[in-house]
Design an enzyme around this catalytic site. Structure first.
Site, mmCIF file in Angstrom:
data_model
loop_
_atom_site.group_PDB
_atom_site.id
_atom_site.type_symbol
_atom_site.label_atom_id
_atom_site.label_comp_id
_atom_site.label_asym_id
_atom_site.label_seq_id
_atom_site.Cartn_x
_atom_site.Cartn_y
_atom_site.Cartn_z
ATOM 1 N N LYS A 149 -10.670 -5.577 5.972
ATOM 2 C CA LYS A 149 -9.292 -5.541 5.443
ATOM 3 C C LYS A 149 -8.287 -5.407 6.581
ATOM 4 O O LYS A 149 -7.286 -6.127 6.623
ATOM 5 C CB LYS A 149 -9.173 -4.374 4.453
ATOM 6 C CG LYS A 149 -7.811 -4.226 3.816
ATOM 7 C CD LYS A 149 -7.889 -3.467 2.513
ATOM 8 C CE LYS A 149 -7.987 -1.965 2.671
ATOM 9 N NZ LYS A 149 -6.764 -1.345 3.231
ATOM 10 N N ARG B 82 -4.035 -8.202 9.940
ATOM 11 C CA ARG B 82 -3.504 -8.497 11.276
ATOM 12 C C ARG B 82 -3.578 -9.988 11.590
ATOM 13 O O ARG B 82 -2.682 -10.542 12.241
ATOM 14 C CB ARG B 82 -4.257 -7.661 12.318
ATOM 15 C CG ARG B 82 -3.843 -6.172 12.229
ATOM 16 C CD ARG B 82 -4.903 -5.256 12.813
ATOM 17 N NE ARG B 82 -4.467 -3.881 12.927
ATOM 18 C CZ ARG B 82 -4.470 -2.983 11.930
ATOM 19 N NH1 ARG B 82 -4.891 -3.334 10.718
ATOM 20 N NH2 ARG B 82 -4.062 -1.741 12.130
ATOM 21 N N ARG C 15 3.968 7.113 -1.091
ATOM 22 C CA ARG C 15 3.306 7.431 0.192
ATOM 23 C C ARG C 15 4.334 7.542 1.323
ATOM 24 O O ARG C 15 5.350 6.851 1.320
ATOM 25 C CB ARG C 15 2.243 6.359 0.507
ATOM 26 C CG ARG C 15 1.114 6.388 -0.520
ATOM 27 C CD ARG C 15 0.071 5.345 -0.255
ATOM 28 N NE ARG C 15 -0.618 5.554 1.003
ATOM 29 C CZ ARG C 15 -1.477 4.699 1.522
ATOM 30 N NH1 ARG C 15 -1.734 3.563 0.884
ATOM 31 N NH2 ARG C 15 -2.073 4.960 2.654
ATOM 32 N N GLN D 292 -1.989 2.703 11.548
ATOM 33 C CA GLN D 292 -0.815 2.052 10.951
ATOM 34 C C GLN D 292 0.438 2.422 11.738
ATOM 35 O O GLN D 292 1.286 1.565 11.999
ATOM 36 C CB GLN D 292 -0.692 2.448 9.481
ATOM 37 C CG GLN D 292 -1.829 1.863 8.645
ATOM 38 C CD GLN D 292 -1.761 2.225 7.180
ATOM 39 O OE1 GLN D 292 -0.885 2.973 6.754
ATOM 40 N NE2 GLN D 292 -2.699 1.701 6.408
ATOM 41 N N ASP E 56 -11.637 6.161 5.994
ATOM 42 C CA ASP E 56 -11.702 5.549 4.662
ATOM 43 C C ASP E 56 -13.054 5.769 3.982
ATOM 44 O O ASP E 56 -13.229 5.399 2.821
ATOM 45 C CB ASP E 56 -11.417 4.046 4.769
ATOM 46 C CG ASP E 56 -9.963 3.773 5.136
ATOM 47 O OD1 ASP E 56 -9.105 4.662 4.900
ATOM 48 O OD2 ASP E 56 -9.678 2.685 5.670
ATOM 49 N N LYS F 56 -3.381 8.990 0.962
ATOM 50 C CA LYS F 56 -3.930 7.627 0.888
ATOM 51 C C LYS F 56 -3.542 7.031 -0.479
ATOM 52 O O LYS F 56 -2.602 7.494 -1.107
ATOM 53 C CB LYS F 56 -5.449 7.675 1.082
ATOM 54 C CG LYS F 56 -5.856 8.110 2.483
ATOM 55 C CD LYS F 56 -5.506 7.060 3.503
ATOM 56 C CE LYS F 56 -5.857 7.514 4.916
ATOM 57 N NZ LYS F 56 -5.354 6.590 5.925
ATOM 58 N N ARG G 261 -7.082 11.686 -2.101
ATOM 59 C CA ARG G 261 -8.533 11.467 -2.186
ATOM 60 C C ARG G 261 -9.339 12.762 -2.171
ATOM 61 O O ARG G 261 -10.446 12.796 -2.703
ATOM 62 C CB ARG G 261 -9.000 10.533 -1.054
ATOM 63 C CG ARG G 261 -8.577 9.111 -1.309
ATOM 64 C CD ARG G 261 -9.103 8.121 -0.283
ATOM 65 N NE ARG G 261 -8.761 6.770 -0.716
ATOM 66 C CZ ARG G 261 -8.687 5.724 0.093
ATOM 67 N NH1 ARG G 261 -8.926 5.861 1.381
ATOM 68 N NH2 ARG G 261 -8.376 4.532 -0.394
ATOM 69 N N ARG H 75 -11.243 2.837 -3.319
ATOM 70 C CA ARG H 75 -12.430 3.465 -2.714
ATOM 71 C C ARG H 75 -12.999 4.551 -3.623
ATOM 72 O O ARG H 75 -14.198 4.836 -3.586
ATOM 73 C CB ARG H 75 -12.097 4.003 -1.325
ATOM 74 C CG ARG H 75 -11.609 2.883 -0.399
ATOM 75 C CD ARG H 75 -11.825 3.160 1.051
ATOM 76 N NE ARG H 75 -11.035 2.240 1.858
ATOM 77 C CZ ARG H 75 -11.375 0.981 2.147
ATOM 78 N NH1 ARG H 75 -12.508 0.478 1.715
ATOM 79 N NH2 ARG H 75 -10.591 0.217 2.884
HETATM 80 C C1 S3P Z 1 -5.580 1.095 8.459
HETATM 81 C C2 S3P Z 1 -5.441 2.354 8.990
HETATM 82 C C3 S3P Z 1 -5.832 3.575 8.274
HETATM 83 C C4 S3P Z 1 -6.752 3.269 7.101
HETATM 84 C C5 S3P Z 1 -6.241 2.117 6.288
HETATM 85 C C6 S3P Z 1 -6.162 0.868 7.138
HETATM 86 C C7 S3P Z 1 -5.129 -0.063 9.253
HETATM 87 O O1 S3P Z 1 -4.676 4.216 7.792
HETATM 88 O O2 S3P Z 1 -6.877 4.412 6.282
HETATM 89 O O3 S3P Z 1 -7.101 1.865 5.188
HETATM 90 O O4 S3P Z 1 -5.491 -1.206 8.908
HETATM 91 O O5 S3P Z 1 -4.418 0.140 10.247
HETATM 92 P P1 S3P Z 1 -3.858 5.286 8.673
HETATM 93 O O6 S3P Z 1 -3.261 4.587 9.817
HETATM 94 O O7 S3P Z 1 -2.794 5.804 7.723
HETATM 95 O O8 S3P Z 1 -4.846 6.340 9.053
#
Ligand code: S3P
Length: 446
Positions: A37, A42, A139, A185, A333, A360, A364, A406
């Site tokens: 994912k 990206r 969020r 992120q 995750d 999340k 969770r 999830r």
């Molecule tokens: C992700 C970063 C993670 C992850 C999310 C995907 C990403 O989140 O939990 O499912 O693709 O950069 P966080 O950056 O909030 O930890």
């Protein structure tokens, strides 16, 4: 060995997944999993920002990447019909995003919203509005709004940094941001904002989060520096990106459901093929191995800049362990499915330093604790984690995904180990990251 009954029923808005394992179920065979994912998002974003054509093989066809594709199409990128064979993205070149004439909808996807904000904020003279579904609108976005504002971004939010958001693009200033959280992120948002910003934009984090952005940005031609000693990544802008061929490996976060199922179901011997094993993502393998799982990496190889392997899992007696510290961002995750593994392990499993799970797609920690407790597990919620005493016999129950993909899939694996029938409400959530989850589950027993 029994053949479980797995029934998916639908109403107009929701699906219910009913699982009766009918005795002890073992899993065997070879399975393929959907594309990663994070890498799928990206690839679509960088493809849209690049000059020329990007070809993507193995794209995840889940709801989240579809949200990303729709947003960038609305800003001028031409993206072919999404499929796993080959998707082509005609990029428009950095700085050339068009102002969309409607609100950009990131759906359920935090990655879409947070990464896109860095891109939008750095496109001067355009106004963007961004929203998402009920989960995403609750969020925290302040974690990216605040550093972007320090770079000079103009972003308006609802109170507390919540979407919907409005972004007035600006010429930004470079900066060195010390992120208080290990979040890919946040890191990626700032690096993407740095692409059009003259000078060096750096993000340091308290522990290394997934590094797919750094790898892919470099492959697309950006000047990226990483410093493992200070856990930081920098981009030197302005950058020019050129369309690439991206091969998306299978998502280790999706593989995790089968790895846990194979580890806990007696008699299992399963190979999950073509799994991305980037070291920033393999915390789940280390945690399961700590719990005495029998997992081996076969046929390791490098595919388009990401390490890939086939993962073989055989049943073994799991034991409890402690999971905390720097390991947490490397399996962030996978904690819901690890909690399922812990319910059948001998002894106690303690998960700490995982307060991020509360923000999340659902809270969770609260949701997995309450739903596994309904199934008879001994789970205590901690402020930043879970304490799970294994060995209780799980029993079938009515449980709910709380619209979190999830959680839905973790509860399906718990249901395989339970006595009696489990019904999982709002099971359609699985399609966010794994639209073929139920057919794959069925195929393992046919
Ligand atoms: C992700 C970063 C993670 C992850 C999310 C995907 C990403 O989140 O939990 O499912 O693709 O950069 P966080 O950056 O909030 O930890």
């Amino acid at each position: 060995m029994g053949t479980p009954s797995i029934i998916l029923s639908s109403t107009e808005t929701h699906q219910t997944l009913t699982i009766d394992p009918a005795g002890e179920a073992s899993l065997s065979g070879h399975i393929q999993i959907p594309g990663d994912k994070s890498i799928s998002h990206r690839a679509l974003m960088l493809g849209a920002l690049a000059e020329g054509t990007t070809h993507i093989r193995g794209l995840l066809l889940g709801e989240d990447p579809r949200s990303t594709a729709a947003c960038f199409q609305a800003m001028g990128a031409t993206i072919s019909e999404l499929n796993t064979e080959s998707v082509t993205v005609q990029g428009i070149g950095l700085g050339n995003l068009q102002e969309p004439n409607h609100v950009l909808d990131a759906g359920n996807s935090g990655t879409t919203m947070r990464l896109m904000l860095g891109i939008l904020a750095s496109h001067p003279d355009r106004l963007f509005t961004v929203t998402g579904d009920a989960s995403l609108r609750s969020r925290p976005m302040a974690r990216v709004i605040q550093p972007l504002s320090q770079m000079g971004a103009h972003i308006w939010s609802r109170k507390g940094g919540l979407a919907p958001l409005a972004v007035q693009g600006q010429v930004l200033k470079p900066m060195h941001y010390q992120s208080p959280i290990a979040s890919a992120q946040v890191k990626s948002c700032i690096l993407l904002a740095g692409l059009l910003t003259e000078g060096k934009t750096t993000v340091s984090e308290p522990a290394l989060s997934r590094d797919h952005s750094e790898r892919m940005l470099r492959a697309f031609g950006a000047n990226i520096e990483v410093d493992p000693d200070t856990v930081s990544a920098s981009v030197i802008g302005p950058a020019r990106l050129t369309g690439q061929m991206v091969v998306v490996p299978g998502d280790i976060s999706s593989a995790a459901f089968w790895l846990v199922a194979g580890a806990i179901a007696p008699g299992s011997d399963l190979v999950v093929e073509n799994v991305g094993v980037n070291p920033t993502r393999t915390g789940i393998l280390e945690a399961l191995q700590r719990m005495n799982a029998d997992i081996t990496l076969e046929n390791p190889r490098d595919v388009a800049g990401e390490p890939v392997a086939d993962l073989r899992v055989r049943h073994s007696r799991l034991v409890g362990c402690t999971i905390d510290g720097d390991l947490i961002p490397r399996l962030i995750d996978e904690i819901p499915i690890l909690a399922v593994a812990a319910t059948v392990a001998k002894g106690t499993t303690v998960i700490r330093d995982a307060a991020e799970l509360r923000v999340k797609e659902s809270d969770r920690l609260a949701v997995i604790a309450s739903q596994l407790t309904r199934m008879g597990a001994h789970v205590t919620e901690l402020p930043d984690g879970l304490e799970i005493t294994g060995g209780a016999t799980l029993k079938g129950a009515e449980v709910d995904s709380f619209t979190d993909h999830r959680i839905a899939m973790s509860l399906a694996i718990a249901a395989l180990m339970a006595q009696g029938t489990t019904t999982i409400q709002r099971a359609e959530a699985a399609a966010i990251s794994y639209p073929t989850f139920v057919p794959t589950l069925r195929s393992l027993f046919s």
